[in-house]
Design a protein around this motif. Sequence first.
Motif, PDB file in Angstrom:
ATOM      1  N   UNK A  43      14.998  35.059  23.660  1.00  0.00           N
ATOM      2  CA  UNK A  43      14.428  33.739  23.400  1.00  0.00           C
ATOM      3  C   UNK A  43      13.025  33.825  22.842  1.00  0.00           C
ATOM      4  N   UNK A  44      12.218  34.711  23.420  1.00  0.00           N
ATOM      5  CA  UNK A  44      10.840  34.893  22.955  1.00  0.00           C
ATOM      6  C   UNK A  44      10.824  35.448  21.534  1.00  0.00           C
ATOM      7  N   UNK A  45      11.678  36.437  21.279  1.00  0.00           N
ATOM      8  CA  UNK A  45      11.739  37.046  19.944  1.00  0.00           C
ATOM      9  C   UNK A  45      12.133  36.019  18.892  1.00  0.00           C
ATOM     10  N   UNK A  46      13.070  35.149  19.249  1.00  0.00           N
ATOM     11  CA  UNK A  46      13.519  34.115  18.313  1.00  0.00           C
ATOM     12  C   UNK A  46      12.369  33.192  17.925  1.00  0.00           C
ATOM     13  N   UNK A  47      11.550  32.825  18.901  1.00  0.00           N
ATOM     14  CA  UNK A  47      10.404  31.955  18.622  1.00  0.00           C
ATOM     15  C   UNK A  47       9.394  32.670  17.728  1.00  0.00           C
ATOM     16  N   UNK A  48       9.114  33.941  18.038  1.00  0.00           N
ATOM     17  CA  UNK A  48       8.140  34.701  17.250  1.00  0.00           C
ATOM     18  C   UNK A  48       8.592  34.829  15.797  1.00  0.00           C
ATOM     19  N   UNK A  49       9.869  35.146  15.595  1.00  0.00           N
ATOM     20  CA  UNK A  49      10.402  35.280  14.231  1.00  0.00           C
ATOM     21  C   UNK A  49      10.316  33.948  13.492  1.00  0.00           C
ATOM     22  N   UNK A 116       2.960  31.450  18.381  1.00  0.00           N
ATOM     23  CA  UNK A 116       3.312  32.867  18.327  1.00  0.00           C
ATOM     24  C   UNK A 116       2.569  33.643  19.412  1.00  0.00           C
ATOM     25  N   UNK A 117       1.293  33.341  19.598  1.00  0.00           N
ATOM     26  CA  UNK A 117       0.496  34.014  20.625  1.00  0.00           C
ATOM     27  C   UNK A 117       1.034  33.709  22.026  1.00  0.00           C
ATOM     28  N   UNK A 168       8.958  26.178  24.936  1.00  0.00           N
ATOM     29  CA  UNK A 168       8.722  26.808  23.638  1.00  0.00           C
ATOM     30  C   UNK A 168       9.694  26.278  22.594  1.00  0.00           C
ATOM     31  N   UNK A 169      10.948  26.088  23.000  1.00  0.00           N
ATOM     32  CA  UNK A 169      11.950  25.549  22.079  1.00  0.00           C
ATOM     33  C   UNK A 169      11.560  24.142  21.629  1.00  0.00           C
ATOM     34  N   UNK A 170      11.024  23.360  22.556  1.00  0.00           N
ATOM     35  CA  UNK A 170      10.569  22.011  22.226  1.00  0.00           C
ATOM     36  C   UNK A 170       9.399  22.059  21.246  1.00  0.00           C
ATOM     37  N   UNK A 171       8.521  23.042  21.427  1.00  0.00           N
ATOM     38  CA  UNK A 171       7.389  23.193  20.517  1.00  0.00           C
ATOM     39  C   UNK A 171       7.860  23.491  19.094  1.00  0.00           C
ATOM     40  N   UNK A 172       8.799  24.418  18.975  1.00  0.00           N
ATOM     41  CA  UNK A 172       9.326  24.764  17.654  1.00  0.00           C
ATOM     42  C   UNK A 172       9.969  23.543  17.009  1.00  0.00           C
ATOM     43  N   UNK A 173      10.718  22.798  17.802  1.00  0.00           N
ATOM     44  CA  UNK A 173      11.405  21.614  17.291  1.00  0.00           C
ATOM     45  C   UNK A 173      10.425  20.515  16.900  1.00  0.00           C
TER      46      UNK A 173
END
Length: 234
Positions: A43-49, A116-117, A168-173
């Motif tokens: 999950x973390x890697x997906x967000x970073x990418x 990302x950080x 984090x998923x909400x942030x990306x969205x």
Amino acid sequence: MKVHSKTVKRSLTLSLLGILFLLPPNPSQAAVPIAILEIIKAGVTKVIVAMDLKIQREQNQVLWMQNAQKVMENTLSKLKLEEIANWSEKQRDLYQRYFNELQTVKTAISGYQRIREISQKQARIVSEYRKVWAVIQADSHFSLQEKEYMARVYTGILSTTVDNLDQMALLVKSFTLQMGEGERLELINETANRVDQNYQDLISFNLSNGQVSLQRASNSNEIRQIQNLYGINR
């Protein structure tokens, strides 16, 4: 279907973590199963990418806009003062829109970098846990009951990390939603604070366990070894 799959996966992860609170851990195994750690890591890697791709895309846009700015500035330098004064309202509006858009893009890049950080700190939580649990397993200064207690605490910390993945998923969205910059910044700060607290809880518990082990050391060699293993300053 994808949303349902994510919900099921998260529910299973949290259910497994909940069960771990009720069962004493096998001292030869990790307090938190490898499968759960891999889910967190994925999950973390997906967000970073995702953030890396967004940063690259926005930086390319900034580069294009900066090149356009140079063209405009070169054009301005060739104009006489009276010609600049006679610029049409349309041209002035165009120039203003350029600066507004550039500021918006730079703000977006800053947000992506912050997310990302935050994700990188979540990844450190997993790596720090793995490292210290291996040390605790081999530490003869702790009883089985003490290790069982530690396992439950670490399980709770990692459970919070799973919850933070949702944030984090909400942030990306949020970058695809009609969300104001102020609201998004508040969400980023809230998530950062949660992850920071989660990380500090882990580090604090690690050091606390190290201090207990240090107090039970019988000689100077053991003391130095424990200090190195737990990262305790001399």
